[in-house]
Design a protein around this motif. Structure first.
Motif, PDB file in Angstrom:
ATOM      1  N   TRP A 179       0.853  -1.191   0.000  1.00 56.56           N
ATOM      2  CA  TRP A 179       0.000   0.000   0.000  1.00 56.56           C
ATOM      3  C   TRP A 179       0.886   1.237   0.000  1.00 56.56           C
ATOM      4  CZ3 TRP A 179      -0.260   3.621   4.088  1.00 56.56           C
ATOM      5  CH2 TRP A 179       0.504   3.279   5.225  1.00 56.56           C
ATOM      6  N   GLY A 223      -6.273   5.988  -3.727  1.00 57.45           N
ATOM      7  CA  GLY A 223      -6.658   5.478  -5.041  1.00 57.45           C
ATOM      8  C   GLY A 223      -5.850   6.036  -6.184  1.00 57.45           C
ATOM      9  N   CYS A 263      -2.107   5.464  -6.294  1.00 57.36           N
ATOM     10  CA  CYS A 263      -0.792   4.837  -6.483  1.00 57.36           C
ATOM     11  C   CYS A 263      -0.926   3.452  -7.108  1.00 57.36           C
ATOM     12  CB  CYS A 263      -0.042   4.756  -5.165  1.00 57.36           C
ATOM     13  SG  CYS A 263      -0.675   3.510  -4.030  1.00 57.36           S
ATOM     14  N   GLY A 264      -2.088   2.850  -6.980  1.00 56.54           N
ATOM     15  CA  GLY A 264      -2.298   1.535  -7.592  1.00 56.54           C
ATOM     16  C   GLY A 264      -1.585   0.402  -6.891  1.00 56.54           C
ATOM     17  N   SER A 265      -1.283   0.553  -5.598  1.00 53.41           N
ATOM     18  CA  SER A 265      -0.536  -0.493  -4.894  1.00 53.41           C
ATOM     19  C   SER A 265      -1.427  -1.549  -4.251  1.00 53.41           C
ATOM     20  CB  SER A 265       0.330   0.127  -3.796  1.00 53.41           C
ATOM     21  OG  SER A 265       1.221   1.049  -4.353  1.00 53.41           O
ATOM     22  N   CYS A 266      -2.543  -1.118  -3.663  1.00 53.85           N
ATOM     23  CA  CYS A 266      -3.287  -2.026  -2.786  1.00 53.85           C
ATOM     24  C   CYS A 266      -4.334  -2.827  -3.537  1.00 53.85           C
ATOM     25  CB  CYS A 266      -3.913  -1.267  -1.626  1.00 53.85           C
ATOM     26  SG  CYS A 266      -5.041   0.018  -2.149  1.00 53.85           S
ATOM     27  N   SER A 267      -3.997  -3.273  -4.764  1.00 58.66           N
ATOM     28  CA  SER A 267      -4.926  -4.124  -5.518  1.00 58.66           C
ATOM     29  C   SER A 267      -5.082  -5.458  -4.810  1.00 58.66           C
ATOM     30  CB  SER A 267      -4.385  -4.366  -6.925  1.00 58.66           C
ATOM     31  OG  SER A 267      -4.183  -3.149  -7.577  1.00 58.66           O
ATOM     32  N   LEU A 277      -9.432  -1.941  -5.357  1.00 56.41           N
ATOM     33  CA  LEU A 277      -8.385  -1.310  -4.559  1.00 56.41           C
ATOM     34  C   LEU A 277      -8.845  -1.337  -3.108  1.00 56.41           C
ATOM     35  CD1 LEU A 277      -7.391   1.870  -6.621  1.00 56.41           C
ATOM     36  CD2 LEU A 277      -6.217  -0.322  -6.507  1.00 56.41           C
ATOM     37  N   GLU A 303      -1.845   2.081 -13.058  1.00 57.68           N
ATOM     38  CA  GLU A 303      -1.126   0.805 -13.070  1.00 57.68           C
ATOM     39  C   GLU A 303      -1.374  -0.032 -11.814  1.00 57.68           C
ATOM     40  OE1 GLU A 303       2.966   1.441 -14.649  1.00 57.68           O
ATOM     41  OE2 GLU A 303       1.830   0.915 -16.425  1.00 57.68           O
ATOM     42  N   CYS A 304      -2.625  -0.173 -11.474  1.00 56.56           N
ATOM     43  CA  CYS A 304      -2.974  -1.046 -10.361  1.00 56.56           C
ATOM     44  C   CYS A 304      -3.043  -2.490 -10.839  1.00 56.56           C
ATOM     45  CB  CYS A 304      -4.321  -0.632  -9.777  1.00 56.56           C
ATOM     46  SG  CYS A 304      -5.661  -0.717 -10.971  1.00 56.56           S
ATOM     47  N   LEU A 342      -5.453  -4.119 -12.029  1.00 59.12           N
ATOM     48  CA  LEU A 342      -6.704  -4.837 -11.798  1.00 59.12           C
ATOM     49  C   LEU A 342      -7.262  -5.368 -13.108  1.00 59.12           C
ATOM     50  CD1 LEU A 342      -8.588  -2.664  -9.137  1.00 59.12           C
ATOM     51  CD2 LEU A 342      -7.465  -4.853  -8.808  1.00 59.12           C
TER      52      LEU A 342
END
Lengths: 350, 273
Positions: A51, A56, A58-62, A71, A146-147, A149
């Motif tokens: 994370w 919503g 940074c796209g890290s917490c997919s 997310l 760039e998450c 998903l």
């Protein structure tokens, strides 16, 4: 004071794992990522989760929440019933590293293979001129965070691992569309590339990428279908083919023979004979005798803890980069009537 | 403990790191099966109705008001009743030959290769995938890369044909305002005109139309008129799915209304003539 709610979280690593049950306090206004953090703080200090921004962007917490790719930071707890069990699992399409963290390097391989923006020769950075109306379509795709998903939900690779070599996925189709529609991109072989090397024909436009996109990019309608139609222009439309022959446009731009091949043909390590894999080679930092890493900064060349994947030294040593950027292929665009870039601007910059 | 996690290594299964071991095929808890089920039932019912009607070879023309159902337009076989065949009757009356044998195949192709219907039937009929994050119903998958699905790329030709057929349907709707020798206007006219308007909106909102109108251009600024047309088609294109279903509805309604008039189930509500 919040309420206790029931959660199920997948825990494990590449060797295996299982879904574990937790009862966690939930307060008003919280999102799923807050609950993960509370779990880490109270019950499972070693629960792994990526994370960064909690906004919503940074796209890290997919992750997959009740089976849906979402997310974590953008999924409000208020969207669930009070007595509803919330199941949280890692992204299914990518190899798992630990708990909710997956190895998404498949996407980085595909990104490296996509030919970069190629302005016309002789136009230097700073001399780029374009009109808003021309660049508008490409701008939608720049919203991508760039998450991954979309890459995760796409059944072409989610349900068929064997397609990973041939298929770049929705995130790179919007990249292809962004550059093909870009007023200053001079490559003429992006359509052929999208078909032959990105595997656009594998897409059957069932629109799940659009459904899960947290940035609400109309991936299918505005990128994939327009790109498919552009491919039809080049490959499947006999009338357009005839027109190109008659007006001899086909002699001005090639058929993509000198286009960058993809991993399936070989720009990256695959070109050097390595089999396609999403697995990372051993590149970690020095480990102690017990196989563990030091956390102290004193013995490390960089600040902060070492990355479990190894810290990159810049500039990269020559020969280390497996990717050979292909030379851009310039030419005249099949633009309906004329092909030069003249009137819309960048020559005015000289 | 002053150590971090162990380094991720090569997975036990060799070159591929395994995915997370999750046994459930899908963990979705919402009613994800509802949308494909509605599509399955809706499309299935419509195709059944249309097939029955096309091979009924009857009750397609109301002579008094000159109403012709779109399923039989243009009427081309020897079976066509007087006044319904605007383009002559070059075809024999063979039961397997629909009255509109030259147009129905193209309309079928237009809808089969339509980018919306493809999504709908790939999900609802072929289960590939039935819903997002629900597993594909098939072990192998090649997408639209080979025969026969590679012919989905011919959608634009079906679109050209659909434009011509829309013109014919428009003509049918216009001449229906002539009842006998004078002007006439009834509820059937409203239904026919409404159907044609919706057919035009559906046809023009097509993704191929959007591409041909201007989507294929790289520089909109050089083609302001085509940009305007593209903008208009783009606005319609957002509603392509709704229009796809609305036109199924209006087509069935138009056909049913005309069949019911011919069978005498009720009579046309006339405003003029």
């Amino acid at each position: 004071m919040g309420t206790k709610r029931h959660f199920r979280v997948w825990r494990g690593d590449s060797a295996g794992g299982d879904i574990e049950d937790f009862d966690v306090e939930v307060n008003e206004g919280e999102v799923v990522l807050d609950i993960i953090h509370r779990l880490q703080a109270t019950q499972t200090p070693d629960l792994a989760c990526r994370w960064n921004c909690k906004a919503g962007k940074c796209g890290s917490c997919s992750m997959e929440i009740n089976g849906k790719p979402r997310l974590g930071c953008m999924t409000r707890m208020s969207t669930f019933e009070e007595d509803e069990t919330v199941t949280i699992t890692p992204l299914r399409t990518f190899p798992v590293i630990r708990d909710l963290v997956t190895d998404v390097s498949f996407n980085y391989d595909k990104a490296r293979e996509t030919p970069a923006f190629a302005p016309p020769p002789g136009v230097a950075p700073g001399d780029y001129r374009m009109q808003q109306v021309d660049v508008e379509r490409s701008q939608e795709f720049r919203k991508c965070i760039e998450c991954f998903l979309c890459q995760n939900t796409c059944h072409v690779v989610r349900d068929h691992e064997e397609n990973k070599a041939a298929f770049s996925g929705p995130r790179y189709f919007i990249r292809a569309a962004e550059l093909d529609m870009h007023p200053l991109d001079d490559r003429t072989d992006r359509k052929e590339y999208a078909q032959s090397h990105q595997g656009m024909g594998l897409c059957n436009i069932t629109k799940c990428c659009t459904e899960v996109c947290p940035e609400h990019i109309k991936i299918t309608d505005n990128a994939i279908i327009p790109m498919k139609e552009r491919v039809v222009d080049r490959r499947y439309d006999p009338l357009v083919w005839l027109g190109r022959k008659i007006f001899r446009r086909d002699q001005l731009d090639g058929d993509g023979e000198n286009m960058a091949p993809s991993s399936s043909v070989g720009v990256t390590d695959v070109a050097k004979g390595a089999p396609f894999t999403t697995n990372r080679g051993p590149e970690g930092p020095e480990v102690r005798e017990d196989g563990r890493m030091d956390v102290t900064e004193v013995t490390l060349p960089t600040q902060g803890g070492p990355s479990p994947f190894g810290d990159q030294q810049f500039p990269l040593p020559s020969g280390r980069v497996a990717y050979q950027p292909p030379a851009p292929q310039y030419g005249v665009h099949d633009d309906g009537q004329d092909g030069d870039h003249g009137t819309d601007g960048h020559h005015q910059g000289h | 403990m002053t150590t971090t996690a162990t380094k991720p290594g090569v997975g036990p299964s060799g070159p591929h790191n395994p995915r997370a071991a999750i046994t459930a095929k899908t963990l979705r808890t919402d009613r994800w099966w509802l949308a494909p089920l509605i599509t399955f039932v809706g499309l299935g019912a419509w195709v059944t109705y249309a097939t029955v009607r096309v091979f009924m070879h009857d009750y397609y023309f109301v002579e008094a008001y000159h109403y012709l159902t779109p399923f039989y337009s243009p009427c081309l076989t020897d079976r066509c009743v007087e006044g319904s065949a605007l383009f002559g009757t070059p075809l024999p009356s063979w039961w397997i030959l629909p009255e509109a044998a030259f147009t129905l195949p193209f309309l079928l192709l237009f809808r089969l290769t339509c980018y919306y219907y493809r999504k709908a039937y790939y999900r609802a009929f072929w289960l590939s995938p039935p819903a997002c994050a629900v597993p594909d119903g098939h072990a192998k998958y090649t997408g639209e890369t080979r025969f026969p699905l590679i012919f989905q790329n011919a959608h634009r030709y079906a679109f050209y044909a659909a434009m011509v057929i829309s013109l014919i349907n428009t003509y049918d709707a216009i001449i229906a305002f002539r009842s006998g020798d004078s002007f006439g206007f009834g509820l059937g006219n409203i239904i026919l005109v409404g159907n044609v308007v919706m057919l035009w909106l559906y046809t023009l909102s097509c993704h191929s139309c959007r591409h041909i109108a201007g989507g294929r251009l790289k520089h909109f600024s050089k083609h302001p008129v085509r940009y305007r047309i593209w903008t208009f088609v783009s606005k319609l294109n957002v509603r392509h799915m709704q229009l796809a279903w609305i036109t199924l509805g209006t087509l069935a309604l138009t056909d049913f209304y005309i069949m019911a008039l011919e069978l005498g189930w009720f009579s046309d509500l006339r405003f003029v003539g």
